[in-house]
Structures are given as C-alpha cells and as structure tokens.
Design a protein around this motif. Structure first.
Motif, PDB file in Angstrom:
ATOM      1  N   ARG A  10       1.621  -8.832  -7.425  1.00 17.06           N
ATOM      2  CA  ARG A  10       0.934  -8.149  -8.521  1.00 17.06           C
ATOM      3  C   ARG A  10       1.433  -8.621  -9.881  1.00 17.06           C
ATOM      4  O   ARG A  10       0.664  -8.870 -10.801  1.00 17.06           O
TER       5      ARG A  10
ATOM      6  N   ARG B  30      -2.592  -8.065  -1.692  1.00 23.11           N
ATOM      7  CA  ARG B  30      -3.313  -7.576  -0.509  1.00 23.11           C
ATOM      8  C   ARG B  30      -4.128  -6.351  -0.886  1.00 23.11           C
ATOM      9  O   ARG B  30      -3.589  -5.383  -1.408  1.00 23.11           O
ATOM     10  N   ARG B  31      -5.406  -6.430  -0.605  1.00 24.43           N
ATOM     11  CA  ARG B  31      -6.289  -5.303  -0.930  1.00 24.43           C
ATOM     12  C   ARG B  31      -6.098  -4.175   0.073  1.00 24.43           C
ATOM     13  O   ARG B  31      -5.955  -4.428   1.254  1.00 24.43           O
TER      14      ARG B  31
ATOM     15  N   HIS C  13       0.827  -1.199   0.000  1.00 22.83           N
ATOM     16  CA  HIS C  13       0.000   0.000   0.000  1.00 22.83           C
ATOM     17  C   HIS C  13       0.863   1.251   0.000  1.00 22.83           C
ATOM     18  O   HIS C  13       1.991   1.239   0.466  1.00 22.83           O
TER      19      HIS C  13
ATOM     20  N   ARG D 197      -7.229  -0.976   2.410  1.00 24.65           N
ATOM     21  CA  ARG D 197      -8.328  -0.632   3.304  1.00 24.65           C
ATOM     22  C   ARG D 197      -8.580  -1.619   4.426  1.00 24.65           C
ATOM     23  O   ARG D 197      -9.514  -1.478   5.177  1.00 24.65           O
TER      24      ARG D 197
END
Ligand SMILES: [Zn+2]
Ligand SMILES: [Zn+2]
Lengths: 293, 277
Positions: free
Chosen positions: A260, A285-286, A121, A288
């Motif tokens: 990715r 990993r998403r 992130h 939020r």
C-alpha cells in the motif's frame, strides 16, 4: 479424552491483577495509536446500548467460527439484524460489536479487530482474555504438545521474517522438558496446529495465524519486549515483513503495508531513513477473495 | 465454540514466567494440580445446597469484584464444556471452580444464568436432577443458517441419522438395526470411516457421553442386547419437526403422512429449543 483432567490456576490471578494489567495495556495501546489489536470497545464508555437478540446471534456465530473477515462480519451483522427485525445501520458495525463487548468484558472475552499479515485484510476474532487453563481438561493438546507450540512461538517471534522452518521446530522438539516428541509425532502435531488454525504453513515454513496474533499480541509484546518490532506504517506488531537494510535503521514494514505504502511511487525509499528500499514490492491484495485466516 | 481455549494455558504460563523473571522469585510460580484419578467416584453427596441465610452471610465475606470474577469463571467453565458438548456436573463445578465460594453457589449460578441469558442467548438446563448435570441450550429461535460458513463437525450428520432412525422407529432401536441401517448408507461400524473415524465408538461412547444418546441394556436378553434412545441433550436441542422435514425430503413424502411422529413433533414441548449452533 478424559474430561476430568481439570487444572485451574486462576486463584493467584484475581480481578485486581487483571484490572491493573488491563490498565497498563490500555496505556500502552493509547501510546501507539491505531494498535493492531485495539479493542473495538472503548473501555471508558461502556454504557453502550442494551444487547438484543441480534447481538446474541452475532456472538453465537462468532463463538462457532472464532474469526471472520470484515466483509463476512458485515454480512453477518446484517443477517442478524434482519432475522430479529432490528434496525440495521451498515456503517455501524463497530458500534454493534462495541455493544457486545461491553457485556463480554466482565467474562474476560472480547471481539477484537486485527490485520492479516498475508493479505492485509481486517478480521474480527473472538478472544478469551482469561489467563487460566480452565480449559485444559477439554484441550486436545497434551502438556508436551503445548510446550512445543510455545517453542514454535519463540522461534517465530525471534526470527527476522516471522517464520519458523519445520527443521528448526523438529530440532526444538528434542529439547522439550516435559516429554520428548518423536519426529513423526511432531509432524502430526504441526498438522493439527495448522488444522486448528493456530499456525499457517507454506512450503515447510510456519507462521502465526491471524487469529493467534490478534489474541496473543498483548502477551507477545510484554513477553518478548526486546525482540518484537512494530510495523513502521501501521504500528502493529510485525512478524512477516520487509526490513530496511541500513543497519542503523532496520525498520520493519508488513508486506501488505509495503504494497500500500509504495504503490505508485517511482523509487521506493525507506520512510524512516530515506535509503533505497531494495525489496520486491508486492501487489495490493483486494478484499473479498475468500481470504485465508 | 472453536478451540480458542488453547491459549489460556499458554498465557497463564507466560504471565507467570514474566512475573518470575521480574521478581527473581519463584514463590508465585505454583500450579495447583488437581488429582485426577479420584474424581469419577467422588459424588455430589458432600455438597448440600446452602440455605438463603447461609448465602447471605457468605456474600458478606466477598467483595462484589470477587463474586463477579467467580461468576466469570463459572461461565467460562460452562462454555468450555459446551464446546465439547460435555455436561457440567455440579460436583466438578463446586470442587474445581467454586471452591471457597461453595456456600454462595446459588447466587453464583443465578448470576451465571443471567449472563447466559442476557449476553449469549443461552440457557442452563438441568438434564439430570439426581446427579445434578447441566448443559447449555440455545434460547434464540431457529433461523436459517447464517450467511457465513460455520465449521461443522462431520459427526453431526452421523448423529442426525441415528436420531432420525430412533425417532421414526418410535423412540427405541436395537443396536443391530442401527449398524445394519448404517451399512446400507455405506458406513460400516466395524471399519474406520474416512470422515467419522471410529463410528462405533462415536455412537456408543461419544454421543452417549454428550447425552445425545442413551445406550441401555434390553432386560432379559440372552445373549445381552442393547438399544438406543434419545438422550436428554437431544430432547432439548434437536428439533423433531426438523427431523420429519428431513425425512420428508429424503423419501419425497409429506411429513404429515407419519401421523404419530407428526403429532409428537408438534406436541409443544419437543419443539422447544432447536438450535443452529
Ligand atoms: Zn503494517
Ligand atoms: Zn531505513
């Protein structure tokens, strides 16, 4: 704490040196596009819009937090604009920050964007570019503790996987030149460094925190030129990563970048030498999930 | 502000190491150590405010870049101190930051104040005009808490309770009353508290040093007794309106029912600079 413990070494590091160095850094960064620690401000056009109270409030919150993830930064930007009835353009976060940075630059401070090596992130961190220890009188760390932190950085940067084991750190505590630290003192210090978010710890192994990497990247690049490698995918400095096992290749890729890049590919192959990529491919990993800094 | 400052020292060291290894000479590797012991005593008396013509002449000796650099150092110095809520003494500022620039002190301070105002939304406030002590206060009006979690110091809650107590008791409270009240809230000043650590030290030493509290001897007491009052930082930083609202919620009572406190809280000057920092 003795707040008079004040020690200052900026005199031989004047503005001239600073600018020279800054220019060098800029050139370096331009060479590798998409730099990990790229400044959100483009220094060449700092005639940005004037700062308003919304920017000031954003900056104050950044000063209190040190680092925020991208989603929080967006929410915060919106909140600051609404609080001060300023027009808010959701997709203009980087412009908003650029306005702040253009005014912060003369103070040797900057809001920089960087990636977490844990989850991939994006984060924004307020970094201080002043190379002084103006600071040390208010620092909670003693000289030998700072030395141990430096040694831990050495261990992490020179390791293959961007980690240092507590055993290795404890051993290096025996080699301190300032004042030796006992085992229990070293353990206590490591806990504090994790608590203060300079290091992360997982199962007895220590890594540099996202914030530490964002702030220190230019220094690490210049100090450890021979040891440091960048990620083949994102070109940012790579600590925690996977390495191509072909000895003549040996490129590094961040774990999140691996996830990715290889997502949906049947047979993973090294993007540089086309050899089979033998490592386990992590999941993407998403954002939020309240993410680790 | 977060302890982002740890790295400044390390960077300086790295730059020096690098420079030394590049030039194979250690001539640059000088660290100036300020003797620490004497500073408590050394007072402000050696420093006299330069006149405007002195400042003018002084400015001619420096390039604009040098003046900017020095201003940045002063700003950094204030920010670092503010991180710990420690007031800046003019004597320290002159001796350790301004140094050769002391005769353009007013100009540098003017620029630093402008930067705090325009960039940070902060204001330099002199809280002690005799010893020339300064703190930073927030200029932005209070707003609801930002949507992201600010790392809060657990001691802030303790401080708020003590300040509330003093305010509700009319401005001064005997030491014993503080300890007894805290005991009722299950905070024993004689014991190490899980969150606050050494409670007695925090209240009688840390908060006093930070200028949130004044801890003064009550005259003509035998044995000696002390009382607490609001310190200058509390006066400019803490909102009495907020305290009354807090007390109202706590006691389920209309804040207006404390007539005297309500009047004082809304009497203008004390409403000024509350902050959510
Ligand atoms: Zn990468
Ligand atoms: Zn390869």
């Amino acid at each position: 704490m003795d707040y008079n413990d004040y020690n200052y070494i900026s005199t031989d590091y004047n503005a001239h040196n600073y600018r020279k160095k800054k220019k060098q850094q800029q050139q370096e960064e331009e060479e590798k596009e998409g730099a990990h620690c790229r400044s959100v401000t483009d220094q060449s056009r700092d005639m940005a819009r004037p700062m308003e109270d919304s920017h000031r409030r954003f900056l104050q919150t950044m000063m209190a937090n040190g680092i925020v993830d991208e989603q929080s930064a967006r929410t915060l930007c919106q909140y600051c604009c609404e609080t001060h009835n300023t027009q808010h353009t959701p997709d203009k976060l980087d412009d908003f920050i650029e306005t702040i940075n253009s005014k912060l630059q003369p103070m040797f401070m900057q809001i920089r964007k960087g990636m977490s090596e844990d989850n991939g992130h994006q984060f924004y961190a307020l970094v201080n570019m002043a190379e002084t220890d103006v600071t040390r009188m208010s620092s909670d760390y003693a000289d030998n503790e700072l030395e141990l932190f430096r040694k831990t950085m050495d261990l992490i940067v020179c390791s293959e996987n961007g980690k240092a084991s507590s055993t290795d750190i404890l051993n290096s505590a025996d080699t301190l030149t300032t004042k030796k630290l006992k085992k229990s003192e070293t353990e206590h210090l490591l806990n504090r460094l994790v608590h203060d978010k300079w290091l992360n710890e997982k199962r007895g192994e220590y890594t540099l925190s996202t914030r530490c990497i964002i702030e220190m990247e230019p220094y690490i690049r210049s100090m450890y030129q021979d040891q440091v490698k960048v990620c083949h995918i994102c070109r940012n400095i790579a600590f925690q990563c996977q390495i191509c096992e072909k000895p003549t290749c040996g490129i590094k890729i961040h774990n999140p970048c691996v996830a990715r890049y290889f997502k949906g590919r049947a047979e993973p192959r090294c993007p540089a030498c086309d050899d089979f990529w033998p490592h386990e491919i992590p999941e993407v990993r998403r954002p939020r999930s309240q993410s680790k800094r | 502000m977060e302890p982002t400052q740890l790295l400044g020292f390390i960077k300086a060291e790295m730059t020096q190491r690098k420079r030394v290894s590049n030039t194979q000479s250690s001539s640059q590797n000088k660290r100036q150590s300020v003797p620490l012991a004497s500073q408590e005593e050394d007072d402000d008396s050696t420093f006299t405010q330069p006149s405007s013509s002195q400042v003018q002449r002084g400015l001619e000796r420096f390039t604009p870049a040098q003046v900017d650099q020095k201003t940045a150092e002063v700003v950094q110095f204030f920010l670092v101190r503010d991180q710990k809520k420690i007031p800046v003494r003019r004597a320290d500022l002159v001796k350790h930051v301004l140094k050769d620039y002391r005769n353009i002190y007013p100009e540098i301070m003017k620029r630093a104040a402008r930067t705090f105002d325009q960039v940070f939304g902060l204001k330099i406030v002199e809280i002690d005009s005799k010893n020339h002590m300064y703190i930073l206060v927030n200029k932005l009006e209070t707003a609801e808490a930002p949507p992201i979690t600010n790392p809060t110091n657990p001691k802030t809650g303790l401080l708020f309770v003590v300040l509330s107590l003093i305010f509700m008791k009319g401005g001064a409270v005997r030491e014993n009353l503080i300890w007894n009240t805290l005991k009722k809230l299950r905070v024993d000043a004689g014991e190490k508290h899980e969150e606050f650590g050494d409670v007695k030290k925090a209240i009688t030493d840390e908060f006093v040093r930070q200028r949130y509290l004044e801890y003064v001897r009550i005259p003509h007491t035998e044995p000696v007794e002390f009382e607490f009052r609001w310190g200058q930082r509390a006066e400019v930083e803490v909102s009495k309106v907020k305290i009354l609202e807090f007390m109202g919620e706590l006691h389920d009572q209309d804040p207006q029912s404390w007539t005297q406190q309500f009047r004082e809280a809304h009497s203008g000057s004390s409403q000024s600079a509350p902050s959510n920092r």
